[in-house]
Design an enzyme around this catalytic site. Structure first.
Site, short mmCIF file in Angstrom:
data_model
loop_
_atom_site.label_atom_id
_atom_site.label_comp_id
_atom_site.label_asym_id
_atom_site.label_seq_id
_atom_site.Cartn_x
_atom_site.Cartn_y
_atom_site.Cartn_z
CB SER A 186 21.58 20.52 27.72
OG SER A 186 20.98 21.35 26.29
N GLY B 59 16.07 31.59 20.93
CA GLY B 59 16.08 31.66 22.33
C GLY B 59 16.27 32.90 23.11
CG HIS C 42 25.99 17.84 28.90
ND1 HIS C 42 26.38 17.27 27.94
CD2 HIS C 42 25.38 18.80 28.82
CE1 HIS C 42 25.86 17.92 26.79
NE2 HIS C 42 24.99 19.11 27.22
CG ASP D 118 25.17 25.21 25.39
OD1 ASP D 118 26.44 25.53 25.29
OD2 ASP D 118 25.09 24.02 25.05
C1 SAM Z 1 25.90 24.72 21.54
S1 SAM Z 1 24.49 23.74 20.84
C2 SAM Z 1 23.52 23.64 21.96
C3 SAM Z 1 24.03 22.35 22.71
C4 SAM Z 1 23.00 21.85 23.76
N1 SAM Z 1 22.72 22.87 24.95
C5 SAM Z 1 23.37 20.69 24.59
O1 SAM Z 1 24.18 21.00 25.66
O2 SAM Z 1 23.20 19.56 24.37
C6 SAM Z 1 23.63 25.43 20.12
C7 SAM Z 1 22.41 25.14 19.27
O3 SAM Z 1 21.89 26.52 19.40
C8 SAM Z 1 20.78 26.52 17.93
N2 SAM Z 1 20.93 28.13 17.89
C9 SAM Z 1 21.82 28.67 17.21
N3 SAM Z 1 21.25 30.09 17.27
C10 SAM Z 1 20.16 30.07 18.04
C11 SAM Z 1 19.62 31.00 18.88
N4 SAM Z 1 19.25 32.43 18.37
N5 SAM Z 1 18.06 30.64 19.42
C12 SAM Z 1 17.94 29.40 19.58
N6 SAM Z 1 18.88 28.52 18.87
C13 SAM Z 1 19.89 28.86 18.30
C14 SAM Z 1 22.12 25.98 16.90
O4 SAM Z 1 21.23 25.43 16.14
C15 SAM Z 1 22.44 24.76 17.95
O5 SAM Z 1 21.60 23.59 17.96
#
Ligand code: SAM
Length: 273
Positions: free
Chosen positions: A95, A139, A18, A160
């Site tokens: 994020s 994503g 971050h 991420d």
């Molecule tokens: C490491 S966390 C994200 C943290 C966030 N980027 C932050 O920095 O605050 C990963 C997130 O991706 C989601 N996730 C898992 N597989 C995914 C996918 N294929 N597409 C989108 N989201 C996904 C999970 O539910 C989780 O909330």
């Protein structure tokens, strides 16, 4: 989809990711032309560190919990100011929330979150924020649907992922190719875990072999990466980093190393421009 970021919010890896993310977004603010950020794995956006999940792991205590004394001269200040504005350290912004706090009227944030409950919570934060869009979708798939951006000619794709799948690095390699084919001048930032050096080196090499240029890797190690079952460190790979980013990252990582009592940091140009 077992991963829940609430267990890890505010840990050393989040702090590193971050703080650097805020520097990347700041670089877009140097010009008035609009920019777009696509956050492919957005999470829930806001984490209450007094919740059961965070209480259970206490990971934030060796992350954001050690940074409360940082003053305005710290290289971490631009990020910590945003954390404090949200009510941090108890309320920790993820994020999408950090990015949204930095947007101007002309800029746009698109968030993807695949977990329905997490998407619902994220959506709830942004119901009154017209320049933030939240999708419940994969994503990686979204890269094809949402790029190139409709609202701006410049921007950042932040990836991420939770690294639950054994082939996550391979998916990231494909994602970079997809992004560069559709949004050739876009900046890309990818977070990755450092458990052992071998998969990380292979990832860097694969991108280099694929002809990707202008790659920088910023890494923070909490301990030597010899135990492959532990999160020993955290990396942020940046493709097309902005001018001055490497120097900012070095200062931020040095500060994090001192405050978090980390083992070492590095900022390495993997491939030149
Ligand atoms: C490491 S966390 C994200 C943290 C966030 N980027 C932050 O920095 O605050 C990963 C997130 O991706 C989601 N996730 C898992 N597989 C995914 C996918 N294929 N597409 C989108 N989201 C996904 C999970 O539910 C989780 O909330």
């Amino acid at each position: 989809m077992n991963y829940r970021h609430a267990y890890h919010a505010g840990n050393f890896a989040d702090c590193m990711k971050h703080a650097l993310l805020v520097s990347l977004i700041s670089s877009f603010l140097r010009k008035p032309t609009p920019f777009m950020v696509l956050d492919t794995h957005a999470g829930i956006g806001r984490y209450d560190l007094r919740c059961e999940e965070a209480e259970k792991t206490q990971e934030w205590r060796t992350g954001i919990g050690l940074l409360t004394e940082e003053g305005p001269d710290s290289p971490l200040a631009p990020w910590l100011d945003l954390v404090r504005k949200e009510g941090g350290p108890e309320i920790y912004p993820g994020s999408p929330l950090l990015i949204s706090m930095m947007l101007r009227e002309q800029d746009h944030l698109i968030c993807c979150e695949k977990h329905p409950e997490d998407k619902r919570r994220l959506y709830g934060i942004f119901t009154r924020t017209p320049n933030v869009t939240v999708h419940e979708r994969d994503g990686y798939e979204a890269l094809r649907a949402l790029l190139p951006p409709q609202t701006a000619k410049r921007g950042l794709v932040l990836i991420d992922p939770p690294f639950e799948e054994p082939n996550e690095f391979a998916r990231l390699e494909n994602a970079v190719q997809t992004i560069q084919a559709r949004f050739s001048n876009g900046m890309i930032a990818i977070w990755y875990p450092i458990k052992h050096r071998t998969p990380v080196r292979a990832f860097h090499m694969a991108l280099q072999d694929a002809g990707v240029r202008d790659i920088l890797a910023a890494e923070l190690l909490m301990r030597p990466p010899v135990d492959p079952d532990r999160l020993n460190g955290s990396g942020l790979l940046v493709i097309k980093p902005p001018f001055g980013f490497a120097e900012q990252a070095k200062a931020q990582l040095e500060r994090l190393k001192t405050r978090l009592n980390a083992h070492e940091w590095s900022v390495t140009q993997i491939v030149p421009e």
